[in-house]
Enzyme design. Structure first.
Site, PDB file in Angstrom:
ATOM      1  N   VAL A  63      36.781  37.170  30.510  1.00  0.00           N
ATOM      2  CA  VAL A  63      37.003  35.783  30.092  1.00  0.00           C
ATOM      3  C   VAL A  63      37.781  35.081  31.206  1.00  0.00           C
ATOM      4  CG1 VAL A  63      38.160  34.264  28.427  1.00  0.00           C
ATOM      5  CG2 VAL A  63      37.009  36.335  27.618  1.00  0.00           C
ATOM      6  N   GLY A 108      42.509  34.794  33.896  1.00  0.00           N
ATOM      7  CA  GLY A 108      41.362  35.519  33.368  1.00  0.00           C
ATOM      8  C   GLY A 108      41.804  36.855  32.796  1.00  0.00           C
ATOM      9  N   LYS A 109      40.931  37.511  32.120  1.00  0.00           N
ATOM     10  CA  LYS A 109      41.232  38.864  31.622  1.00  0.00           C
ATOM     11  C   LYS A 109      39.917  39.546  31.295  1.00  0.00           C
ATOM     12  CE  LYS A 109      44.954  41.310  30.705  1.00  0.00           C
ATOM     13  NZ  LYS A 109      46.296  41.211  31.300  1.00  0.00           N
ATOM     14  N   GLY A 110      39.908  40.878  31.384  1.00  0.00           N
ATOM     15  CA  GLY A 110      38.709  41.625  31.054  1.00  0.00           C
ATOM     16  C   GLY A 110      39.040  42.797  30.168  1.00  0.00           C
ATOM     17  N   ASP A 149      45.317  46.928  34.017  1.00  0.00           N
ATOM     18  CA  ASP A 149      46.030  46.615  32.776  1.00  0.00           C
ATOM     19  C   ASP A 149      46.026  47.928  31.982  1.00  0.00           C
ATOM     20  OD1 ASP A 149      47.148  44.249  31.152  1.00  0.00           O
ATOM     21  OD2 ASP A 149      45.801  45.155  29.713  1.00  0.00           O
TER      22      ASP A 149
END
Ligand code: NAD
Length: 419
Positions: A63, A108-110, A149
């Site tokens: 995202v 953003g992040k996944g 992460d």
């Protein structure tokens, strides 16, 4: 009393903080709509052959919440309970975090729904390489720069870098950060988040006119962030009196020997039964009368159910989201000075930014330069947030969000809407 279920939902928490700050800023309704919605969301299905020959299909997300100020930036999480809502919340958090420390990134992040604890290295490598290949047009040094992460690490970043580079036909180190040092990683990255906690805590102590050598500190979480924060705070002369872990807590009123405690934990697998301390209740340790509490383990630790018990003067939020939105007013009422997560733990993303800069220049800095620039940036951001809070009569968290939202909104207004 236990915390309300909604209180613990990450998307609700992110939206609550955004709404509060947007209202205080009197943010334009249209900009508000833009900032409440991610820019891009990608869902992929990753077929992978497991070591026993079976095929499994994993779900992966990326995202991008905002790319207004620069490439999206944020980690990739591998965990069995990853949800799209959680990734959305974490992506928006990254936008605000990067804006608070004023680095030229969006957020953003996944995530991949998988259990890294039961997958082999070969299986994890296959998942990571296929994820990268599917995201080949989504990520990139100018587009979106992932990092580790929960459940991912330096090795995962090395696989992403290699896969991306193979597709591009040349080595592209700047596509991810948090890489091993000899693959374009930065010196000082491992301890950057803990060092950032130390820097902002020293600034807060100055405001309270507390001599760091007399400051009593309690740290929850003895991992990458908490362990390094405790080590560096202790080295700076503070008295780290208690460390709290999931399986127990230890206490020494004269200050723990952090290096020795790290050795003890490495040898025994636990911080408890340490010769230089007494075992104490892990819940009660959080409520000790101290100068600084550093929650650096996980989210939702300080909630509406226990915020009234906290007796620290300063809370330095090493973890992401350790305080729930309904706990904020309780801490404020009790006069506790909160250094909010998007500021307190931004040392990690700041040195990630330095890593990306070094990769793009192909010129690497020594550790003291990294630390010096980190300090300069964290001190400036701390002062920005605290003076904003004083000027507008709001708490530090609301100030950090207001400052961040204002910076992103200003950029969007300057750029205008392309139609
Ligand atoms: P980590 O896994 O290295 O450390 C977490 C530690 O907390 C572990 O030692 C674990 O045993 C302990 N822990 C887990 N549950 C606990 C509980 N209930 N009570 C007490 N201790 C508990 O993870 P980390 O990288 O140190 O991250 C910690 C937090 O900081 C997370 O919220 C993460 O999102 C945030 N954060 C990390 C970074 C970074 O650079 N690593 C940057 C920004 C924010």
């Amino acid at each position: 009393m236990s915390a309300h279920h909604d209180e613990l939902n990450p998307l609700e928490a992110a939206e609550a903080r955004f709404d509060l700050a947007a209202e205080a800023l009197n943010l334009n309704e249209g900009i508000c709509k833009i900032l409440r919605t991610p820019t891009k969301e990608v869902t992929i299905y990753i077929p992978v052959e497991l070591d026993d020959g079976r095929i499994e299909v994993f779900t992966g997300y990326r995202v991008q919440h905002s790319i207004a100020r620069g490439p999206a930036k944020g980690g990739i999480r591998y965990a069995p309970d990853v949800t799209l809502d959680e990734v959305r919340a974490l992506a928006s958090w990254m936008t605000w975090k990067c804006a608070v420390v004023n680095i030229p990134y969006g957020g953003g992040k996944g995530g991949v729904i998988c259990d890294p604890t039961i997958l082999s290295q070969r299986e994890l490598e296959r998942i990571t390489r296929r994820y990268t290949a599917e995201m080949i047009d989504v990520i990139g040094p100018e587009l979106d720069v992932p990092a580790p992460d929960m459940g991912t690490n330096q090795q995962t970043m090395a696989w992403i870098m290699d896969t991306y580079s193979m597709h591009k036909r040349h080595t592209v180190t700047a596509v991810v950060t948090g890489k091993p040092l000899n693959l374009g990683g930065s010196r000082g990255r491992t301890e950057a988040t803990g060092r950032g906690c130390l820097i902002v805590t020293l600034e807060a102590l100055k405001r309270f006119k507390i001599n760091p050598k007399e400051a009593k500190v309690v740290v929850q979480g003895f991992g990458n962030v908490g362990g390094q924060a405790a080590r560096l705070m202790s080295a700076a002369g503070m008295r780290v009196v208690s460390i709290v872990e999931w399986d127990g807590a230890v206490h020494n009123a004269n200050g723990l020997d952090i290096e020795a405690l790290m050795k003890h934990r490495n040898e025994t697998g636990s911080i408890t039964d340490f010769a230089g301390a007494e075992n104490v209740d892990k819940e009660e340790a959080l409520y000790l009368d101290c100068d600084v509490l550093v929650p650096a383990a996980k989210e939702n630790v300080i909630t509406s159910a226990n915020a009234h018990k906290i007796r620290a003067k300063i809370i330095c939020e090493g973890a992401n989201g350790p305080t729930t939105a309904p706990a904020d007013p309780v801490l404020k009422q009790n006069g506790i000075f909160v250094i909010p997560d998007i500021l307190a733990n931004a040392g990690g993303v700041t040195v990630s930014y330095f890593e990306w800069v070094q990769d793009r220049q192909g010129y690497f800095w020594n550790e003291s330069l990294v630390n010096e620039r980190l300090e300069e940036l964290m001190v400036a951001s701390f002062n920005d947030v605290v003076s904003y809070a004083e000027k507008h009569g709001v708490d530090n968290r609301t100030a950090a969000y207001m400052l961040a939202i204002d910076r992103v909104a200003f950029t969007i207004q300057l750029r205008g809407l392309y139609a």
